[in-house]
Design an enzyme around this catalytic site. Structure first.
Site, mmCIF file in Angstrom:
data_model
loop_
_atom_site.group_PDB
_atom_site.id
_atom_site.type_symbol
_atom_site.label_atom_id
_atom_site.label_comp_id
_atom_site.label_asym_id
_atom_site.label_seq_id
_atom_site.Cartn_x
_atom_site.Cartn_y
_atom_site.Cartn_z
ATOM 1 N N ALA A 153 91.933 -6.036 11.213
ATOM 2 C CA ALA A 153 91.564 -5.020 12.210
ATOM 3 C C ALA A 153 92.789 -4.395 12.870
ATOM 4 O O ALA A 153 92.786 -3.215 13.210
ATOM 5 C CB ALA A 153 90.662 -5.635 13.282
ATOM 6 N N LEU A 191 86.629 -8.481 28.547
ATOM 7 C CA LEU A 191 86.862 -7.053 28.813
ATOM 8 C C LEU A 191 88.342 -6.846 29.159
ATOM 9 O O LEU A 191 88.688 -6.354 30.226
ATOM 10 C CB LEU A 191 85.948 -6.549 29.926
ATOM 11 C CG LEU A 191 85.771 -5.034 29.976
ATOM 12 C CD1 LEU A 191 84.940 -4.548 28.789
ATOM 13 C CD2 LEU A 191 85.096 -4.605 31.281
ATOM 14 N N HIS A 246 90.752 -10.242 8.351
ATOM 15 C CA HIS A 246 91.631 -10.313 9.531
ATOM 16 C C HIS A 246 92.644 -9.157 9.488
ATOM 17 O O HIS A 246 93.855 -9.365 9.605
ATOM 18 C CB HIS A 246 92.352 -11.667 9.608
ATOM 19 C CG HIS A 246 92.826 -11.992 11.000
ATOM 20 N ND1 HIS A 246 92.923 -13.273 11.471
ATOM 21 C CD2 HIS A 246 93.227 -11.189 12.037
ATOM 22 C CE1 HIS A 246 93.371 -13.253 12.733
ATOM 23 N NE2 HIS A 246 93.546 -12.001 13.088
ATOM 24 N N ILE A 289 91.492 -4.581 24.711
ATOM 25 C CA ILE A 289 90.697 -4.235 23.526
ATOM 26 C C ILE A 289 89.228 -4.082 23.898
ATOM 27 O O ILE A 289 88.563 -3.120 23.503
ATOM 28 C CB ILE A 289 90.889 -5.287 22.417
ATOM 29 C CG1 ILE A 289 92.331 -5.221 21.883
ATOM 30 C CG2 ILE A 289 89.887 -5.097 21.284
ATOM 31 C CD1 ILE A 289 92.728 -6.384 20.991
ATOM 32 N N ARG A 333 88.903 -14.303 17.674
ATOM 33 C CA ARG A 333 89.392 -15.378 16.812
ATOM 34 C C ARG A 333 88.185 -16.058 16.178
ATOM 35 O O ARG A 333 87.114 -16.132 16.780
ATOM 36 C CB ARG A 333 90.192 -16.416 17.622
ATOM 37 C CG ARG A 333 91.574 -15.958 18.041
ATOM 38 C CD ARG A 333 92.557 -16.004 16.870
ATOM 39 N NE ARG A 333 93.910 -15.685 17.274
ATOM 40 C CZ ARG A 333 94.455 -14.476 17.221
ATOM 41 N NH1 ARG A 333 93.742 -13.446 16.801
ATOM 42 N NH2 ARG A 333 95.708 -14.278 17.589
ATOM 43 N N GLU A 365 90.754 -19.671 8.200
ATOM 44 C CA GLU A 365 91.320 -18.608 7.360
ATOM 45 C C GLU A 365 92.385 -19.165 6.419
ATOM 46 O O GLU A 365 93.136 -20.051 6.809
ATOM 47 C CB GLU A 365 91.917 -17.523 8.262
ATOM 48 C CG GLU A 365 90.841 -16.832 9.086
ATOM 49 C CD GLU A 365 91.409 -15.802 10.053
ATOM 50 O OE1 GLU A 365 92.613 -15.534 10.045
ATOM 51 O OE2 GLU A 365 90.610 -15.266 10.844
#
Length: 338
Positions: A304, A174, A302, A177, A255, A284
């Site tokens: 966002a 928390l 990836h 983001i 991640r 990735e």
């Protein structure tokens, strides 16, 4: 009057591909770019250190370069590292602190975009937006248009989605983001709980869980929004997925390594969870091929954090931090002070 390039401060740059960002850096600094040098990292660093000892480096997150003891040994003149991401798993903060190397990151530049993306993916998974589009584009709507209704399907043959409001959402991490995701989902009527290292004193309206497993067992949705560390590697594992259960959904904008990807794929294949929205992956840009055929999984690359606005804001924050460092002023978004 513009300074000659020889008078500009030297800046090491790793994996900046955006042309406008590159141009803005070149206006202000003598840029030594690892990407275009074509050299292996040790040779690039050795040449940089020998030519004009650089005091600052700009590093894009991920696999471009790991700022660790070996990196810092190779460029002992370095006193400042700026990371274009919010995550810092590619920078050895303890080693930087020991050597008096200041570190700054993107701060909150990406936070609202990542939060929006997480919520968008959750709505997509629950309401089956992408799946409905595929159904439509494959020409299946006319075929099913006159067929009988089924309890689990839309009258036109497409599987039913599920309501967003009322869902119990457990957020792992928390931070900035995570909190923005919580506020957005609260507005949808979701019930929010969270897991972090310790309870947030300022947060009284969300239930705190010390254990991710316990939170998963009382959640319909798990949102992974934590940084990557030794403690959070595979924080979502088989036991957590089983606790979440067959109606549960996982959203990961943290991640890839926060989630045990092989276990997630198995849980989805076996119907032990209901769906997933993933923006990040373990290796990735490799994405498990099994996920491509799953209609209950939403996948993005990836991305966002990236909007036209965040790109522009990132340039401002990066250059602002570099200018502060070179002029001896306080950093704008410090992670470690000198």
């Amino acid at each position: 009057m513009a300074m000659a390039s020889s008078e500009l401060p030297t800046l090491l740059v790793f994996r900046v591909r955006e042309l406008r960002f590159h141009a803005a850096l070149r206006e202000r600094y003598r840029v030594l770019d690892f990407l275009t040098s074509g050299e292996p990292l040790p040779a690039f660093l050795a040449a940089a250190a020998a030519a004009d000892p650089p005091r600052a480096a700009l590093v894009v997150g991920g696999d471009s370069a790991r700022v660790d003891a070996a990196f810092l040994d190779a460029v002992p003149s370095l006193r400042f590292v700026f990371s274009t991401g919010a995550g810092l798993d590619h920078i050895d903060l303890a080693e930087c602190a020991r050597r008096g190397v200041a570190v700054a990151n993107s701060g909150t530049v990406y936070s609202t975009d990542v939060a929006d993306h997480a919520v968008g993916m959750l709505i997509d998974v629950l309401r089956r937006v992408s799946a409905a589009q595929r159904f439509l584009r494959r020409g299946l709507w006319p075929l099913h248009h006159h067929q009988g209704n089924d309890y689990h399907h839309h009258p036109h043959g497409h599987p039913l989605g599920t309501k967003v409001g009322g869902k119990r959402v457990g957020i792992i991490g928390l931070g900035n983001i995570g909190m923005l995701i919580a506020k957005r989902l609260e507005a949808f009527g979701c019930v929010i709980s969270y897991n972090s290292r310790k309870p947030k004193e300022s947060v009284v309206s969300y239930r705190y869980f010390a254990s991710v497993h316990d939170m998963a067992s009382e959640s319909d949705v798990l949102v992974v929004a934590c940084a990557l560390s030794k403690e959070t590697r595979h924080v979502v594992n088989k036991d957590v997925l089983d606790a979440l259960g067959k109606d549960g959904v996982v959203i990961n904008i943290g991640r890839g390594l926060n989630v045990d990807e092989a276990e997630l794929v198995s849980a989805l294949e076996e119907g032990r969870i209901a769906g997933a929205g993933l923006d990040v992956y373990e290796k990735e840009p490799k994405v498990p091929a099994e996920l491509f055929a799953m209609d209950n999984v939403v996948l993005t690359h990836h991305c966002a954090a990236f909007t036209m606005e965040s790109r522009s804001d990132l340039r401002d924050v990066a250059i602002g931090n570099l200018e502060a460092f070179f002029s001896g002023k306080p950093l704008l978004t410090p992670v470690l002070h000198r």
